[in-house]
Design an enzyme around this catalytic site. Structure first.
Site, short mmCIF file in Angstrom:
data_model
loop_
_atom_site.label_atom_id
_atom_site.label_comp_id
_atom_site.label_asym_id
_atom_site.label_seq_id
_atom_site.Cartn_x
_atom_site.Cartn_y
_atom_site.Cartn_z
CB SER A 207 6.55 -13.00 9.09
OG SER A 207 6.14 -12.49 7.86
CG ASP A 276 -18.81 -14.47 15.92
OD1 ASP A 276 -18.10 -15.38 16.39
OD2 ASP A 276 -19.03 -13.39 16.51
CG ASP A 279 -16.65 -20.07 16.93
OD1 ASP A 279 -17.72 -19.67 17.46
OD2 ASP A 279 -15.73 -19.30 16.61
CB ALA A 281 -18.68 -18.62 21.22
CG ASP A 283 -16.05 -15.47 20.25
OD1 ASP A 283 -16.34 -15.54 19.04
OD2 ASP A 283 -15.18 -16.18 20.78
CG ASP A 419 -1.24 -13.68 9.00
OD1 ASP A 419 -1.11 -12.63 8.33
OD2 ASP A 419 -0.26 -14.41 9.29
CG HIS A 459 1.80 -11.18 9.69
ND1 HIS A 459 1.79 -12.47 9.22
CD2 HIS A 459 3.02 -10.68 9.36
CE1 HIS A 459 2.93 -12.74 8.63
NE2 HIS A 459 3.70 -11.67 8.71
#
Ligand code: CA
Length: 543
Positions: A207, A276, A279, A281, A283, A419, A459
């Site tokens: 950060s 979702d 990619d 999958a 998941d 994040d 984060h």
């Protein structure tokens, strides 16, 4: 000058188990429990004696303290807002506390934690947010891995930005001077304490700490051999403004643009429904949010529907949040919030219907030096003033890292794809900036600078996925370089073996590993091959 004692050298050899082959010393080391009682007694005595022997101009050593492994160390003088009242120390260390001037009217508090089981490596920890807080948990993490470590308070105490009010020295310390001063002093202390110099120097931060790491690479390229920088707060003035813009997008909790936590949960379900599977999958994790062009309008209430749906104005709020933030003259000020933040589990503080504390602090105490400034009045014009001000080049956006690369420095950086504090798209924008500035494609940047996106990481840590990459004391499944980002950096620097993937563990509440996933080196993206279990790391491929 402290003179090295014969037995110090003896126990160093015992610890390191090396003699002539010092530089090839691997990432393994003995634990302090294997040291003899005599050695520990010597270490304890040396720690006490060191208080009267340390000799560095300007340094005021307040105390030294031998801390046996297993001690629960409390910090009664640590500012309450720092939230670290105590820390269990797992290995035997010598703790040194001091102040060091950074100008005629400013200073840092600095701690050095020197372990018995010293690996010959130096490490600087960093800070978070606006914090004037020594991160004792990171000192513990580093010393448990054998690093002689330092941590400073950033030139002020506590998490507020109040210290910056009409105080350029405090801003300078925060921007670059605290870490650099701590490094200069810390390295000299290592030499005087152990009786011989460290052989490699490392940085660990996330950060604001991630930004501090890149600031070092940009401005003090000789300070470190290896920098591990997570979720870096590049473009710091713009993060502050982005926080203001996100608040303006949601409005106050009573306004018709505002979304309740219940509605944010509905939004998250819809993000997963739309993105979702991109990619390969389903998941609950987005491996490539860049592919997700989210359409919030699908959630607009049908006629007669009164719950679990959005008004047009609320859909605009969501669209604004997942869109880039532009200046009045059309320049990109800050990238969009990446889709995939889990707003079902946690509504980011930006969306809570009140101005973000750090945005208000930055404008009150740095930009305008006006304690009456009210975040509710934030506008893009304020963002442009703040960006132009850029005190001490806190934006940390220099694209030329050639001095650092030339001396053999390495940077490993990671950013969580969940994040909700600093958009993960910021890291790829900086990466692209370096690539263009240095005229180097990723395959050449790989020689010294590698970016890894970590799916399911919030984060810096936590999140829904395999986010324990070995970045801090609670996010480590092991010490092996194949399961620990810091030790992967050590192996890269000392053995020339660079990480191709960053393996992360999904830890259950009892600390056991549920599954592993290999996180890809940018610009590669993770994709499920369709063969094998989704929680089998071999079922994923970086393409
Ligand atoms: Ca997925």
């Amino acid at each position: 000058m402290y003179q090295p004692l014969q037995h110090v050298v003896l126990w160093m050899n015992q610890v390191l188990n090396v003699s002539s082959n010092f530089l090839s010393y691997s990432t393994q080391f003995q634990t302090s429990s294997s040291l003899s009682n005599t050695t520990i007694l010597d270490f304890d005595a040396n720690c006490s004696r060191f208080a009267s022997e340390v000799n560095i101009p300007g340094v005021k050593l307040h105390f030294t303290q031998y801390v046996p492994g297993g001690t629960n160390l409390s910090f009664p003088e640590n500012h309450l807002t720092c939230g670290i009242p105590y820390q269990t120390v797992s290995s035997d260390i010598c703790r040194l506390a001091m102040t060091v001037p950074t100008s005629e009217s400013s200073e840092i508090s600095l701690e050095a934690w020197f372990p018995v089981n010293y690996s010959g490596r130096f490490l600087s920890t960093a800070n978070r947010g606006f914090s004037g807080c020594i991160l004792y948990n990171e000192l513990e993490f580093a010393t448990s891995l054998g690093f002689a470590s330092v941590g400073a308070n950033n030139g002020h105490n506590g998490t507020s930005g109040f210290a910056f009010l009409n105080n350029p020295n405090a801003i300078a310390d925060y921007t670059y001077r605290s870490v650099h001063t701590g490094v200069v002093v810390g390295k000299e202390l290592v030499k005087q304490f152990y009786g011989f110099p460290f052989h490699k120097s490392y940085f660990l931060g996330c950060s604001s700490g991630g930004r501090q790491g890149f600031k070092e690479a940009q401005d003090f390229p000789a300070d470190f051999d290896g920098i591990v920088a997570g979720a870096p707060a590049f473009r710091l003035t713009r993060i502050m403004s982005w926080g203001g813009a996100l608040y303006k997008a949601t409005g106050d909790s009573g306004s018709d643009t505002f979304l309740t936590p219940e509605l944010w949960a509905v939004v998250y379900d819809e993000v997963l429904r739309q993105c979702d599977a991109l990619d390969g999958a389903v998941d609950g994790l987005l491996e490539d949010p860049g592919m997700c062009q989210f359409t919030p309008e699908t959630l607009i209430c049908s006629k007669g529907q009164t719950s679990n749906c959005l008004t047009g104005k609320q859909a605009q709020t969501v669209r604004t949040i997942f869109s880039p933030f532009y200046s009045l003259d059309g320049q990109l000020l800050f990238p969009r919030m990446q889709p995939g933040i889990n707003t079902k589990k946690q509504v980011p503080f930006y969306f809570e219907g009140v101005p973000w504390e750090l945005t208000e602090d930055w404008f009150k105490y740095v930009v305008y030096n006006d304690t009456t400034w009210d975040g509710r009045n934030f506008s893009v014009a304020d963002a442009m003033i703040a960006a132009a001000q850029n005190p001490f080049n806190i934006e940390t956006w220099e694209g030329d890292l050639s001095a650092f690369a030339k001396k053999g420095g390495k940077i490993l950086t990671y950013h969580g794809l969940q994040d909700f504090v600093i958009s993960s798209e910021l890291s790829q924008l900086y990466y692209a900036h370096v690539s263009r500035t240095m005229d180097m494609p990723p395959r050449e940047l790989d020689s010294f600078y590698r970016l890894f996106y970590v799916s399911g990481m919030d984060h810096c840590r936590g999140g829904d996925g395999a986010s324990a990459i070995g970045q801090d004391v609670g996010s480590s499944a092991g010490r092996d370089p194949n399961e620990n980002a810091l030790m992967a950096m050590v192996r890269w620097v000392e053995e020339g073996i660079a990480p191709e993937v960053l393996r992360g563990a999904k830890l259950s509440t009892d600390g056991s590993v549920e599954y592993w996933r290999g996180h890809c080196k940018w610009p590669k993206k993770n994709r499920y091959t369709g063969h094998g279990s989704i929680t089998d790391e071999n079922a994923w491929q970086c393409t």
